[in-house]
Write an enzyme that holds these catalytic residues in place. Sequence first.
Site, PDB file in Angstrom:
ATOM      1  N   SER A  72      19.904  21.116  -4.179  1.00 52.91           N
ATOM      2  CA  SER A  72      19.676  22.095  -5.245  1.00 52.91           C
ATOM      3  C   SER A  72      18.682  21.634  -6.307  1.00 52.91           C
ATOM      4  O   SER A  72      18.150  22.450  -7.050  1.00 52.91           O
ATOM      5  CB  SER A  72      21.004  22.449  -5.917  1.00 52.91           C
ATOM      6  N   LYS A 115      22.295  19.409 -12.864  1.00 53.07           N
ATOM      7  CA  LYS A 115      21.369  20.544 -12.939  1.00 53.07           C
ATOM      8  C   LYS A 115      20.454  20.359 -14.146  1.00 53.07           C
ATOM      9  O   LYS A 115      20.634  19.456 -14.960  1.00 53.07           O
ATOM     10  CB  LYS A 115      22.119  21.870 -13.086  1.00 53.07           C
TER      11      LYS A 115
END
Length: 209
Positions: A72, A115
């Site tokens: 990701s 993230k």
Amino acid sequence: MDNENKTTDVTFEDQDAAPQAAEGRSRKKKALPPGTLKAEILSWIQILVTAACIAFVLNTFIIANSKVPSGSMENTIMTDDRVIGSRLTYRFSDPARGDIAIFRFPDDESIYYVKRIIGLPGDTVDILEGKVYINGSETPLEEPYLKEKMLPEEAMHFEVPEDSYFMMGDNRNRSYDARYWENTFVKREKIIAKVLVRYWPLNKMGRVR
């Protein structure tokens, strides 16, 4: 004659004292306790306990160590890369837009996620035609770190609470991030550390931006 006797006596005493002193020193040396197995074990226990205490302090208050299990964050951080984050950074300053952060996943706080911070407290975040707009700006957010352009999808609008942050992955088309979570926002106290360095694999060791 008296002088000769005195000289002979002194000489005799010195000769006799020398071996006695040497024997005394020898006895003292023998009296020193040699290294025993018990002493060796205690020494190693002390070393291990000290190392464990240092590791505990480092991992609790100074650094956070994380393995990234998915793609990701590619190409910034690749699958199975290991990174180190600084816990101290967010003790002295607030998280900033663009930081890569380690935090507790809001849908399951037993899991750590990695993230990039996109929305700050009080921001509005709009995602239109594959681009991100902050606080109603007509110009999309510059994101040179993206792996590829975001595929257009249904327009999304988010309003970030004052105590929270909005997170997205760099590989937007393969990232399960705040756009899809049940609990969309990450609270300030759940952000653990700012990612600074990749240490594995060794051939990619270096600063992460």
